[in-house]
Scaffold this motif. Sequence first.
Motif, PDB file in Angstrom:
ATOM      1  N   SER A   1       0.793  -1.238   0.000  1.00 44.59           N
ATOM      2  CA  SER A   1       0.000   0.000   0.000  1.00 44.59           C
ATOM      3  C   SER A   1       0.821   1.281   0.000  1.00 44.59           C
ATOM      4  O   SER A   1       0.295   2.338  -0.332  1.00 44.59           O
ATOM      5  N   ASN A   2       2.095   1.212   0.360  1.00 44.48           N
ATOM      6  CA  ASN A   2       2.951   2.400   0.323  1.00 44.48           C
ATOM      7  C   ASN A   2       3.638   2.411  -1.045  1.00 44.48           C
ATOM      8  O   ASN A   2       4.807   2.067  -1.175  1.00 44.48           O
ATOM      9  N   VAL A   3       2.862   2.803  -2.050  1.00 48.29           N
ATOM     10  CA  VAL A   3       3.247   2.641  -3.457  1.00 48.29           C
ATOM     11  C   VAL A   3       3.341   4.011  -4.132  1.00 48.29           C
ATOM     12  O   VAL A   3       2.319   4.602  -4.476  1.00 48.29           O
ATOM     13  N   PRO A   4       4.564   4.520  -4.345  1.00 51.52           N
ATOM     14  CA  PRO A   4       4.705   5.826  -4.995  1.00 51.52           C
ATOM     15  C   PRO A   4       4.614   5.786  -6.517  1.00 51.52           C
ATOM     16  O   PRO A   4       4.360   6.803  -7.147  1.00 51.52           O
ATOM     17  N   LEU A   5       4.838   4.601  -7.123  1.00 49.86           N
ATOM     18  CA  LEU A   5       4.871   4.501  -8.582  1.00 49.86           C
ATOM     19  C   LEU A   5       4.146   3.232  -9.043  1.00 49.86           C
ATOM     20  O   LEU A   5       4.436   2.146  -8.546  1.00 49.86           O
ATOM     21  N   VAL A   6       3.205   3.419  -9.985  1.00 49.20           N
ATOM     22  CA  VAL A   6       2.493   2.306 -10.610  1.00 49.20           C
ATOM     23  C   VAL A   6       2.665   2.426 -12.114  1.00 49.20           C
ATOM     24  O   VAL A   6       2.554   3.518 -12.677  1.00 49.20           O
ATOM     25  N   VAL A   7       2.926   1.287 -12.768  1.00 46.12           N
ATOM     26  CA  VAL A   7       3.070   1.236 -14.224  1.00 46.12           C
ATOM     27  C   VAL A   7       2.060   0.255 -14.785  1.00 46.12           C
ATOM     28  O   VAL A   7       1.968  -0.883 -14.312  1.00 46.12           O
ATOM     29  N   GLU A   8       1.326   0.684 -15.787  1.00 46.19           N
ATOM     30  CA  GLU A   8       0.448  -0.199 -16.553  1.00 46.19           C
ATOM     31  C   GLU A   8       0.913  -0.167 -18.000  1.00 46.19           C
ATOM     32  O   GLU A   8       1.086   0.903 -18.585  1.00 46.19           O
ATOM     33  N   VAL A   9       1.150  -1.358 -18.563  1.00 46.21           N
ATOM     34  CA  VAL A   9       1.482  -1.491 -19.981  1.00 46.21           C
ATOM     35  C   VAL A   9       0.165  -1.716 -20.695  1.00 46.21           C
ATOM     36  O   VAL A   9      -0.572  -2.657 -20.372  1.00 46.21           O
ATOM     37  N   LEU A  10      -0.142  -0.839 -21.628  1.00 44.96           N
ATOM     38  CA  LEU A  10      -1.458  -0.857 -22.265  1.00 44.96           C
ATOM     39  C   LEU A  10      -1.625  -2.020 -23.234  1.00 44.96           C
ATOM     40  O   LEU A  10      -0.716  -2.345 -23.998  1.00 44.96           O
ATOM     41  N   SER A  11      -2.793  -2.629 -23.179  1.00 51.27           N
ATOM     42  CA  SER A  11      -3.223  -3.638 -24.135  1.00 51.27           C
ATOM     43  C   SER A  11      -4.486  -3.099 -24.804  1.00 51.27           C
ATOM     44  O   SER A  11      -5.241  -2.362 -24.160  1.00 51.27           O
ATOM     45  N   PRO A  12      -4.746  -3.461 -26.055  1.00 53.42           N
ATOM     46  CA  PRO A  12      -5.959  -2.957 -26.710  1.00 53.42           C
ATOM     47  C   PRO A  12      -7.231  -3.225 -25.908  1.00 53.42           C
ATOM     48  O   PRO A  12      -8.113  -2.381 -25.848  1.00 53.42           O
ATOM     49  N   SER A  13      -7.300  -4.369 -25.249  1.00 50.61           N
ATOM     50  CA  SER A  13      -8.520  -4.726 -24.524  1.00 50.61           C
ATOM     51  C   SER A  13      -8.675  -4.003 -23.189  1.00 50.61           C
ATOM     52  O   SER A  13      -9.777  -3.952 -22.644  1.00 50.61           O
ATOM     53  N   THR A  14      -7.609  -3.437 -22.640  1.00 46.91           N
ATOM     54  CA  THR A  14      -7.694  -2.816 -21.310  1.00 46.91           C
ATOM     55  C   THR A  14      -7.273  -1.352 -21.278  1.00 46.91           C
ATOM     56  O   THR A  14      -7.348  -0.731 -20.218  1.00 46.91           O
ATOM     57  N   ALA A  15      -6.841  -0.802 -22.374  1.00 42.77           N
ATOM     58  CA  ALA A  15      -6.279   0.561 -22.375  1.00 42.77           C
ATOM     59  C   ALA A  15      -7.239   1.584 -21.785  1.00 42.77           C
ATOM     60  O   ALA A  15      -6.835   2.419 -20.968  1.00 42.77           O
ATOM     61  N   ALA A  16      -8.507   1.532 -22.169  1.00 41.78           N
ATOM     62  CA  ALA A  16      -9.467   2.526 -21.675  1.00 41.78           C
ATOM     63  C   ALA A  16      -9.630   2.408 -20.158  1.00 41.78           C
ATOM     64  O   ALA A  16      -9.647   3.412 -19.445  1.00 41.78           O
TER      65      ALA A  16
END
Length: 190
Positions: free
Chosen positions: A102-117
């Motif tokens: 929970s002590n998370v200063p940075l989150v990265v999401e790699v976009l996929s066509p099905s989840t980008a939105a």
Amino acid sequence: MAYQLPTATAMRMTSDEFLLWSPNDDKRYELIDGHVIQMTTSIDRHQTVAGNLWAEFRAHLRGKPCTAYMALDVHIDESNCLVPDVFVSCGTADRNRPRGKSNVPLVVEVLSPSTAAFDRKGKFARYRRMSALREYMLVDVEKLATVVHRRCEDGAWEIFRYSAPAIVRLASIGLDIASDLIFADLERAA
């Protein structure tokens, strides 16, 4: 990663219940608004970029009080536990917790066509609930582009857009990373 939408019979639980729950299968799950959602497997390009970032973050953070993780639960609130592609967690309490950082200063999401939105809006809306979050990074493997949302002192969010061959600045962990490193080896994953 794609999501199976909740149905009337979908399993519901709190985040504490979710973090104690251990299904006897090899599938991955998230808790979104109290609904247990099954995630699908990502494609190789997605994994290549997530792995590149994780490796760079791990090397940069070695010997510091923060650690980089891949595909592990982040505890948002009482009804949301998300599984980012890569994130950084800091502090002793998080180190002693096997799941639900929970002590998370940075989150990265790699976009996929099905989840980008959903990554751009739904996930970001939930991640912003974490007081520790300083940056939310979205990586587009098709456009070789990165967007970093950075929280300002006043709580507002600035947006920084980068296209290859830019240097991406991650102020939350004090790292400047070349796009070439982020997108390395994609030609082999194609």
